[in-house]
Design a protein around this motif. Structure first.
Motif, PDB file in Angstrom:
ATOM      1  N   GLN A 158       0.833  -1.198   0.000  1.00 42.38           N
ATOM      2  CA  GLN A 158       0.000   0.000   0.000  1.00 42.38           C
ATOM      3  C   GLN A 158       0.875   1.259   0.000  1.00 42.38           C
TER       4      GLN A 158
ATOM      5  N   GLU B  78       3.022   2.169  -2.270  1.00 47.51           N
ATOM      6  CA  GLU B  78       4.306   1.962  -2.948  1.00 47.51           C
ATOM      7  C   GLU B  78       4.164   2.166  -4.454  1.00 47.51           C
TER       8      GLU B  78
ATOM      9  N   MET C 159      -5.395   1.784  -6.151  1.00 43.87           N
ATOM     10  CA  MET C 159      -4.217   1.478  -6.954  1.00 43.87           C
ATOM     11  C   MET C 159      -4.460   1.870  -8.406  1.00 43.87           C
TER      12      MET C 159
ATOM     13  N   THR D  41      -1.376   3.749  -4.752  1.00 47.31           N
ATOM     14  CA  THR D  41      -0.375   2.727  -5.036  1.00 47.31           C
ATOM     15  C   THR D  41      -0.245   2.629  -6.551  1.00 47.31           C
TER      16      THR D  41
END
Length: 337
Positions: free
Chosen positions: A44, A46, A184, A216
């Protein structure tokens, strides 16, 4: 050091496309192994950079993750759910949290729709499916907020895509990807079709959005300089497999696999003195065809230090220095005797 929860977990992903002959009675004669056993995790918040030359399987990996193509085998866990086992309705709900930015900002936008309608379309679809509770006024307000967030004036809402520059069109695509408040975003070469002067603006925008919204990213590119700048970690793909994965700084300063070394040697350096003294690594040998089943290391024919063991055995991706992973028999537990 803070440990972040894993948001996306890809395990042994394979995507093979059947090769067929015949016009009426088609016969399968083989398969293109576009993705052939890829595994990685993304935590999470990244950014995982996925880099490699054209045809290595980067985009197919991204499309399989978004379920735009059907994986042949493997598992894709997103927020604890296996995307490969979800029904259409369950997948539709999950896609609220998983969105995509495409490479060509013009081809990904409907030329017959106004900007406001393009950005509003994801919200309208989910309202119709009764998965989102928003009025027309709410949607209009949300569109205005998104345009402001990506650096576009709301006075452009009623314009068409052809009236914008390439960078502005990519901002529209980013706004559309943010419409449903995803967790994401898969960015498939989002700056490769843009002028060099515009790329930094879009990259900085993506980084600001990540910081402000806790996003993300799976960031795909063939440009190592761009990937190094935005990514927390980098995974290098070659012929459908990941050959090395590490923190961005570690991989760019001390790559272990010969393929990333060659890629880095070809990447230009702004200092002319360093550039003159640096030696280019020229890879020789033929690239294997993707319709051939791997009998050994896929890089064997181009490797500067090939061994007989590598010709008949496929090296696994193993950890050799903490989080640094490499698929080469010269390192770690997989080292050839």
């Amino acid at each position: 050091m803070e440990t972040r929860a894993v948001l996306c977990d890809v395990r042994d992903l394979r995507v093979h496309f059947a090769l067929q002959k015949g016009l009426v009675f088609k016969t399968t004669i083989g398969a293109i192994r576009a993705v052939d056993g890829v595994s990685f995790t993304i935590s999470q918040g990244e950014t995982l950079g996925l880099v490699g030359e054209s045809g290595c399987g980067k985009t197919t990996t991204a499309r399989a993750l978004a379920r735009l193509v059907q994986p042949t085998s493997g598992e894709i866990f997103f927020a604890g759910q296996d995307l490969c086992r979800l029904s259409k309705e369950e997948l539709l709900k999950t896609r609220m949290d998983l969105q995509m930015i495409f490479q060509d900002p013009y081809a990904s936008l409907n030329p017959r729709m106004k900007v406001a309608d393009i950005i509003a379309e994801p919200m309208q679809i989910y309202v119709k499916r009764r998965l989102l509770d928003m009025s027309k006024r709410d949607i209009r307000k949300r569109v205005e907020e998104l345009m402001d967030r990506v650096g576009l004036s709301k006075i452009f809402m009623d314009r068409y895509p052809h009236e914008f520059s390439g960078g502005q069109r990519q901002r529209i695509g980013i706004a559309r990807a943010l419409a449903l408040n995803p967790r994401m975003i898969i960015a498939d070469e989002p700056v490769s079709a843009l002028d060099v002067s515009i790329r930094s603006q879009i990259i900085n925008l993506l980084m600001d959005l990540q910081k402000g919204l806790g996003l993300t990213y799976l960031f795909i590119s063939h440009d190592l300089a761009v990937v190094k700048y935005i990514s927390s970690r980098i995974a290098v793909m070659y012929l459908g497999t990941i050959v090395e994965m590490a923190k961005a700084a570690d991989l760019c300063t001390a790559p272990l696999h010969p393929y990333p070394r060659a890629l880095l040697s070809a990447s230009p350096v702004p200092d002319p003195r360093v550039e003159r003294e640096r030696k280019r690594i020229l890879l020789k040998g033929d690239v294997l065809s993707l319709d051939q089943e791997k009998q050994g290391c896929s890089f064997y024919a181009r490797c500067p230090t090939p061994r007989e063991h590598c010709r008949v055995n496929v090296p696994p991706l193993v950890s050799v220095q903490g989080d640094h992973q490499v698929a080469c028999f010269l390192y770690g537990k997989s080292q050839a005797k």
